[in-house]
Design a protein around this motif. Structure first.
Motif, PDB file in Angstrom:
ATOM      1  N   PRO A 131       0.800  -1.235   0.000  1.00  0.00           N
ATOM      2  CA  PRO A 131       0.000   0.000   0.000  1.00  0.00           C
ATOM      3  C   PRO A 131       0.830   1.281   0.000  1.00  0.00           C
ATOM      4  CG  PRO A 131      -0.226  -1.198   2.099  1.00  0.00           C
ATOM      5  CD  PRO A 131       0.469  -2.117   1.141  1.00  0.00           C
ATOM      6  N   VAL A 132       1.936   1.297   0.717  1.00  0.00           N
ATOM      7  CA  VAL A 132       2.726   2.538   0.728  1.00  0.00           C
ATOM      8  C   VAL A 132       3.333   2.778  -0.646  1.00  0.00           C
ATOM      9  CG1 VAL A 132       4.593   3.805   1.841  1.00  0.00           C
ATOM     10  CG2 VAL A 132       3.186   2.247   3.190  1.00  0.00           C
ATOM     11  N   SER A 133       3.728   1.705  -1.321  1.00  0.00           N
ATOM     12  CA  SER A 133       4.254   1.829  -2.689  1.00  0.00           C
ATOM     13  C   SER A 133       3.172   2.323  -3.636  1.00  0.00           C
ATOM     14  CB  SER A 133       4.762   0.476  -3.184  1.00  0.00           C
ATOM     15  OG  SER A 133       5.774  -0.017  -2.344  1.00  0.00           O
ATOM     16  N   THR A 134       1.974   1.800  -3.447  1.00  0.00           N
ATOM     17  CA  THR A 134       0.841   2.210  -4.273  1.00  0.00           C
ATOM     18  C   THR A 134       0.571   3.702  -4.137  1.00  0.00           C
ATOM     19  OG1 THR A 134      -0.251   0.068  -4.217  1.00  0.00           O
ATOM     20  CG2 THR A 134      -1.662   1.964  -4.499  1.00  0.00           C
ATOM     21  N   VAL A 135       0.486   4.155  -2.890  1.00  0.00           N
ATOM     22  CA  VAL A 135       0.181   5.564  -2.637  1.00  0.00           C
ATOM     23  C   VAL A 135       1.281   6.447  -3.213  1.00  0.00           C
ATOM     24  CG1 VAL A 135      -0.030   7.314  -0.826  1.00  0.00           C
ATOM     25  CG2 VAL A 135      -1.204   5.105  -0.582  1.00  0.00           C
ATOM     26  N   LEU A 136       2.516   6.080  -2.938  1.00  0.00           N
ATOM     27  CA  LEU A 136       3.638   6.908  -3.355  1.00  0.00           C
ATOM     28  C   LEU A 136       3.689   7.025  -4.876  1.00  0.00           C
ATOM     29  CD1 LEU A 136       6.054   8.450  -2.255  1.00  0.00           C
ATOM     30  CD2 LEU A 136       7.411   6.369  -2.505  1.00  0.00           C
ATOM     31  N   ASN A 137       3.575   5.888  -5.571  1.00  0.00           N
ATOM     32  CA  ASN A 137       3.623   5.925  -7.029  1.00  0.00           C
ATOM     33  C   ASN A 137       2.422   6.646  -7.622  1.00  0.00           C
ATOM     34  OD1 ASN A 137       5.995   4.601  -8.254  1.00  0.00           O
ATOM     35  ND2 ASN A 137       5.421   2.954  -6.872  1.00  0.00           N
ATOM     36  N   ALA A 138       1.265   6.471  -7.016  1.00  0.00           N
ATOM     37  CA  ALA A 138       0.082   7.175  -7.519  1.00  0.00           C
ATOM     38  C   ALA A 138       0.296   8.685  -7.389  1.00  0.00           C
ATOM     39  CB  ALA A 138      -1.168   6.737  -6.760  1.00  0.00           C
ATOM     40  N   GLU A 139       0.859   9.104  -6.259  1.00  0.00           N
ATOM     41  CA  GLU A 139       1.091  10.543  -6.076  1.00  0.00           C
ATOM     42  C   GLU A 139       2.162  11.065  -7.021  1.00  0.00           C
ATOM     43  OE1 GLU A 139       1.793  11.179  -1.915  1.00  0.00           O
ATOM     44  OE2 GLU A 139      -0.358  11.263  -1.497  1.00  0.00           O
ATOM     45  N   LEU A 140       3.215  10.272  -7.218  1.00  0.00           N
ATOM     46  CA  LEU A 140       4.316  10.745  -8.059  1.00  0.00           C
ATOM     47  C   LEU A 140       3.935  10.760  -9.536  1.00  0.00           C
ATOM     48  CD1 LEU A 140       7.384   8.920  -6.459  1.00  0.00           C
ATOM     49  CD2 LEU A 140       6.988  11.387  -6.519  1.00  0.00           C
ATOM     50  N   PHE A 141       3.262   9.708  -9.991  1.00  0.00           N
ATOM     51  CA  PHE A 141       3.071   9.556 -11.437  1.00  0.00           C
ATOM     52  C   PHE A 141       1.637   9.800 -11.905  1.00  0.00           C
ATOM     53  CE2 PHE A 141       6.924   7.087 -10.526  1.00  0.00           C
ATOM     54  CZ  PHE A 141       7.794   7.698 -11.416  1.00  0.00           C
ATOM     55  N   ALA A 142       0.641   9.337 -11.139  1.00  0.00           N
ATOM     56  CA  ALA A 142      -0.743   9.455 -11.624  1.00  0.00           C
ATOM     57  C   ALA A 142      -1.313  10.858 -11.375  1.00  0.00           C
ATOM     58  CB  ALA A 142      -1.627   8.403 -10.954  1.00  0.00           C
ATOM     59  N   ARG A 143      -1.003  11.395 -10.197  1.00  0.00           N
ATOM     60  CA  ARG A 143      -1.603  12.676  -9.812  1.00  0.00           C
ATOM     61  C   ARG A 143      -1.313  13.795 -10.809  1.00  0.00           C
ATOM     62  NH1 ARG A 143       0.161  16.029  -4.555  1.00  0.00           N
ATOM     63  NH2 ARG A 143      -1.787  17.096  -4.079  1.00  0.00           N
ATOM     64  N   PRO A 144      -0.044  14.018 -11.226  1.00  0.00           N
ATOM     65  CA  PRO A 144       0.190  15.112 -12.176  1.00  0.00           C
ATOM     66  C   PRO A 144      -0.548  14.906 -13.489  1.00  0.00           C
ATOM     67  CG  PRO A 144       2.285  14.208 -11.351  1.00  0.00           C
ATOM     68  CD  PRO A 144       1.195  13.328 -10.826  1.00  0.00           C
ATOM     69  N   VAL A 145      -0.721  13.652 -13.912  1.00  0.00           N
ATOM     70  CA  VAL A 145      -1.429  13.387 -15.164  1.00  0.00           C
ATOM     71  C   VAL A 145      -2.907  13.750 -15.004  1.00  0.00           C
ATOM     72  CG1 VAL A 145      -2.127  11.578 -16.792  1.00  0.00           C
ATOM     73  CG2 VAL A 145       0.195  11.569 -15.818  1.00  0.00           C
ATOM     74  N   ILE A 146      -3.493  13.339 -13.881  1.00  0.00           N
ATOM     75  CA  ILE A 146      -4.913  13.633 -13.640  1.00  0.00           C
ATOM     76  C   ILE A 146      -5.117  15.152 -13.551  1.00  0.00           C
ATOM     77  CG2 ILE A 146      -6.792  13.391 -11.938  1.00  0.00           C
ATOM     78  CD1 ILE A 146      -5.671  10.539 -11.398  1.00  0.00           C
ATOM     79  N   PHE A 147      -4.180  15.835 -12.935  1.00  0.00           N
ATOM     80  CA  PHE A 147      -4.273  17.300 -12.876  1.00  0.00           C
ATOM     81  C   PHE A 147      -4.111  17.909 -14.275  1.00  0.00           C
ATOM     82  CE2 PHE A 147      -4.427  19.236  -8.562  1.00  0.00           C
ATOM     83  CZ  PHE A 147      -4.614  18.078  -7.848  1.00  0.00           C
TER      84      PHE A 147
END
Lengths: 641, 641
Positions: free
Chosen positions: A299-315
């Motif tokens: 889960p910590v890997s999931t959260v971290l990668n989602a924040e690093l890579f998915a979040r800027p794309v969604i924004f």
């Protein structure tokens, strides 16, 4: 499928920049065609183009005061001393704020500056100049003016301004629809009765909440077993239908990790593996021109990668920029060692215990989601650094507000279940306050107080010579430091054993029996001191105890070891045994105190602790845990100047 | 109804504290009975009590690596030099990350440290210690431990942790349901075709968005006319049904202001009038034990009072604390004068133009909602202060993020419609960037650049002696300051007149005719310089022009005055006439430049401006406004070292 054993170790900055470029070239960062929404429902959405006013606001000349509309020049010369008279209905027209200015009038005289002489005549005691107390047409908004530019996040006041300008619908970027595909043959939905080996899919509801927070629309897919064809099919369909696809787990290079192979088969793989910790095994790519990210299952890997890579794309797909996290300078309470070559994200607790904010690293396992719940911030250890020394001033990215940090009471030391109950009642009594407790044992707590890293320490240290609790240790280790010892409880220590006590543990000598597996507490823990005291007293050799070397940091971890069957017995408090349905063989009653720096006991920290410790509901909740005696709870038992 | 003419002027801090106490004593701040929601839908909600783990996570001992499960003691002594062999299926069991640790095993050896000798035998090149590479049961969460305290706002990671701990539903505070009652006989719903005197109810959708942002559930009531009985009925019913009631407008002491009287009649009035500006006429009370706030109708007053009084109540009813707004120290660009005895909330624009952040006050009318849209922050002028001098360092509460402030390009000076178009394209090209433009006239802009309050000034100043634009002014007023003049456009100036030009305006001499009402620009505006230049050239006496004293600050405001019928003619640019469907009589072509500080032109500001000014779509958008020639757009026409 060929098993991939090795992952790339792409440096983070290279992965971020490269993946961005990769997606941009595919057009995968574009927002897509705008959609039109009612302005009243547009808050939080992002404008797809500039928005222009359709009407002026106000759209007529309006009285800006309650009073009489007049021609300004008719009022010239009027004063308190020499009032003027005006005929109502001919020269003066009663108006309320917001009324249309009557034809021929160009000003409003306030009701306070008038009085009625007869029903038809008023006397005015002040003059007005043209357009005084008038809201002229377009004062707020002039028709055709630009109200909002493109790529603008609509706030409540903007909703008001758009409607004031006659705009009732607005073109906004669509909210990206993000498919979340949990994978794993052993993965089951939350709420399922668990068999050994089952893994609960808590990641996809968590990611759904994250995507929603970032302005996207999460679409939770059903769980896909570890099967190449099934995953390929699910990913292809999702990529065709949605704007972005995230898979969960299966991103590494194990026998049943198919994510990278699936992306190779039905899309383009950009990277497999980034030099970060936790979170290294991430898959970055695109399928059907849509961004695809294979998140690792921890889960910590999931959260971290989602924040690093998915979040800027969604924004980006909403025309938004990811907001920066607030940063603070903090002093590290412990050394942090990190492997060179990877950028590590260390979760830390923060607290202000005097002049400085102190950062205490939390557990670092990728599977320990609670550390993210407890964390106040993230400390990045750069790729070319091997860590930081204790006492270094480091930059921490905040996960909570600075105010929450400032309002946190930091208690470091021995673990006691009553600390959780304090945390809860503190929050109930003072919603702005938080209790942050780190469990490093009694002695570690006293030393943390001495170093100014904590407001207080939880301590239950038995002095072998005097038989007295805590005071001798404070005198020895905190000489010259003004502190008070405030009692929290007396509590029963004893053997935590499997229900029914099948190994028949009665005394310390039983721990040396060959078939008995023990689980110990770490050095410096009060419970460890108690154990060693009794062993010495009885002349028992600790080295003959199986498991003496196995150290846990909390009573609950000891109880969990017994409940989990990896140990037969541990020494701990009754409440921990009660909590996990275990049996308990009492050994001693011990005193558990809070050692509080005097300045904090006399300040806000002490004030709040006194309220909680004195609360009857708090006491009832502690007693309900079992094994506690609160006869001195909240009493100051020792003062050191 | 007796007309209330005078309002109380309760000091703000007294009103806040007193109203809080008043509501607390009524129990009106309590959250009310908890409700149970699925954890997956709980993000953003607030826990009503502590939440404890139902199961441990992991709930079994699990492999933490891909590899082979073994008994650690069987591996002791294995190294690269002296590998050991283990029988697969007897001494070593293949496992993937997350698998259950097979019975009898206590460690996992990583696949990287093994290789297959035969299908049944592996060779291992490293030893493992007990529980190495094992996630022990409860490593993350131990059943019964407290996951979250009460009064805790649930975030996505908390959703994950709750589900990991086997919690699938959670007790949360209810979201307060807030009735919003717009009042006023002249008030109409947004989207209605407007008659003179109609007021659009943009306040209630705006407030609804605010309430939603604060965690409440807004319930928009139908519009109630100015009628005591109707309002009393609506308020009583709403208070019976919902958790809080807000009325909009009618809160003052005018003839049709019934709010205070209604509260007196069906509830308890706590205060009528608070010493704040804007927003004085607010009604604070309770009806049926529910918080009642009568908000004034002017939008800025509505927003301010809702934030001051309603927001903390809505937060308290959810067990939350209102987060602080970030504050910055800023230097005031202009003097702010404020009446003593009231606390004034001045909206300001902010920008970093060098070492310091500069705050420029915006318009202060309570009806000017666009000033709140444009504002970057709020400057509070305390009750006992009469304002601040220009150059004072003041504390500003931010309405946007600090990053947005840092990324803002500040252009102060002459107004031009192309600036809006720059603002829009800037945002499109650089989503993190904002253009902040304040309209103080060309000369004011040059002086702002000189004082370091702006990155650039928009200027179109004609030198009467040389006939040259801008350069002589820069040499005179900015001597020694390194700047560049970058052309934005050449544009047509002329007379903006009523369609059909009924007064037959042809020349400057027409402005002196008795029946012609003129609207002027402020001193220092380039357009004013142009006017005065022509009047002097023609020997015309400005004092003979009706309306020469009436000064507006923008071309659009001049055009709006003509369109609104309060003037027959004004001098301005063609685009303003075109925008409002007015006629235009050209007088001159003038040069409009941006005067940019050299350091900014050579830095990020210049880089971004060059991208926008060079963009063909930007140019097409400007040309579409009419009256513009872009032959030199983006060219540096003058450099001053």
């Amino acid at each position: 499928m060929k098993r991939e054993i090795f992952l790339e170790e792409k440096p983070l900055e290279e992965a971020l920049a490269g993946y961005w470029e990769f997606l941009r070239n595919l057009g995968a960062l574009d927002p897509g065609p705008a959609e039109t929404v009612p302005v009243a429902a547009s808050c939080g959405r992002v404008t797809a183009g500039p928005v222009f006013a359709a009407v002026s606001h106000p759209h007529f000349h309006a009285a800006a005061m309650d009073g009489y509309a007049v021609q300004a020049r008719r009022t010239f010369g009027a004063t308190e001393q020499s009032p003027l008279r005006l005929r109502v209905g001919e020269e003066a027209f009663p108006v309320d704020t917001g009324d249309v200015l009557p034809e021929g009038c160009d000003a409003v005289i306030m009701v306070e500056d008038t009085h009625a002489v007869t029903p038809d005549v008023i006397e005015i005691t002040a003059a007005v100049f043209p357009y005084q107390n008038v809201r002229v047409m377009g004062e707020d908004v002039v028709a055709t003016e630009m109200l909002l530019p493109a790529n603008y996040s609509i706030r409540p006041v903007d909703v008001g301004a758009l409607l004031a300008g006659g705009v009732t619908t607005v073109a906004v970027h669509p909210q990206p629809r993000v498919a979340l595909i949990p994978t794993g043959t052993e993965v089951v939905a939350p709420g399922t009765a668990l068999k050994p080996g089952d893994i609960v899919d808590f990641n996809s509801p968590m990611l759904a909440a994250m995507v929603r927070e970032w302005g996207g629309v999460p679409v939770r897919h059903e769980i896909i077993p570890d099967d190449f064809a099934a995953l390929k099919d699910a990913v292809s369909r999702a990529a065709a239908e949605y704007d972005m696809v995230l898979t969960i787990a299966g991103a590494s290079a194990g026998r049943e990790d198919f994510t990278a192979a699936v992306v190779r088969a039905c899309g383009t793989l950009f990277a497999h593996g980034v030099a970060i910790k936790p979170g290294k095994p991430v898959v970055l790519g695109a399928v059907a021109g849509k961004p695809f990210i294979g998140l690792p299952g921890y889960p910590v890997s999931t959260v971290l990668n989602a924040e690093l890579f998915a979040r800027p794309v969604i924004f980006a797909k909403q025309g938004r920029v990811v907001p920066d996290r607030e940063k603070v300078a903090a002093t590290l309470s412990r050394r942090v060692v990190s492997p060179a070559g990877v950028e590590e994200f260390v979760r830390v607790k923060l607290g202000r215990t005097g002049e400085k904010i102190v950062a205490t690293p939390l557990g670092r396992g990728a599977g320990r989601l609670m550390t993210l719940v407890q964390a106040d911030g993230i400390l990045r250890v750069p790729r070319f650094a091997e860590g930081f020394e204790a006492g270094s001033v480091v930059t921490v990215e905040l996960l909570r507000t600075r105010r929450e940090i400032e309002e946190t009471i930091v208690i470091i030391g021995s673990h006691d279940l009553a600390l959780d109950i304090i945390a809860n009642f503190l929050r109930l009594k003072f919603p702005e306050a938080t209790l942050s407790s780190a469990h490093v044992g009694s002695l570690g707590g006293l030393l943390a107080v001495k170093r100014g890293e904590a407001h207080a320490a939880g301590t239950h240290l038995l002095d072998e010579e005097t038989g007295e609790y805590n005071v001798p240790y404070v005198q020895r280790y905190l000489a010259g430091v003004p502190v008070v010892l405030v009692n929290l409880s007396y509590r029963e220590q004893g053997f935590i054993v499997i229900p029914g006590n099948p190994k028949g543990i009665r005394d310390f000598s039983d721990l040396l029996r060959e078939e008995v597996r023990f689980v110990n507490r770490q050095r410096g823990a009060g419970t460890r001191v108690l154990l060693d005291f009794h062993l010495r007293r009885l002349g028992l050799d600790p080295q003959r105890i199986t498991g003496y070397q196995r150290e846990e940091y909390t009573h609950m971890a000891v109880a969990a070891a017994v409940a989990g069957g990896t140990a037969d017995v541990g020494l701990g408090i009754r409440a921990a045994a009660v909590a996990l349905g275990l049996d308990f063989v009492p050994v001693a009653e011990e005193r558990y105190d809070l050692c509080v720096l005097k300045e904090h006991w006399e300040g806000k920290v002490g004030e709040r602790l006194r309220v909680v410790l004195g609360d009857p509901e708090f006491r009832a909740a502690v007693l309900a845990r079992g094994g506690y005696d609160l006869r001195d709870c909240g009493q100051v038992l020792y003062v050191q100047e």
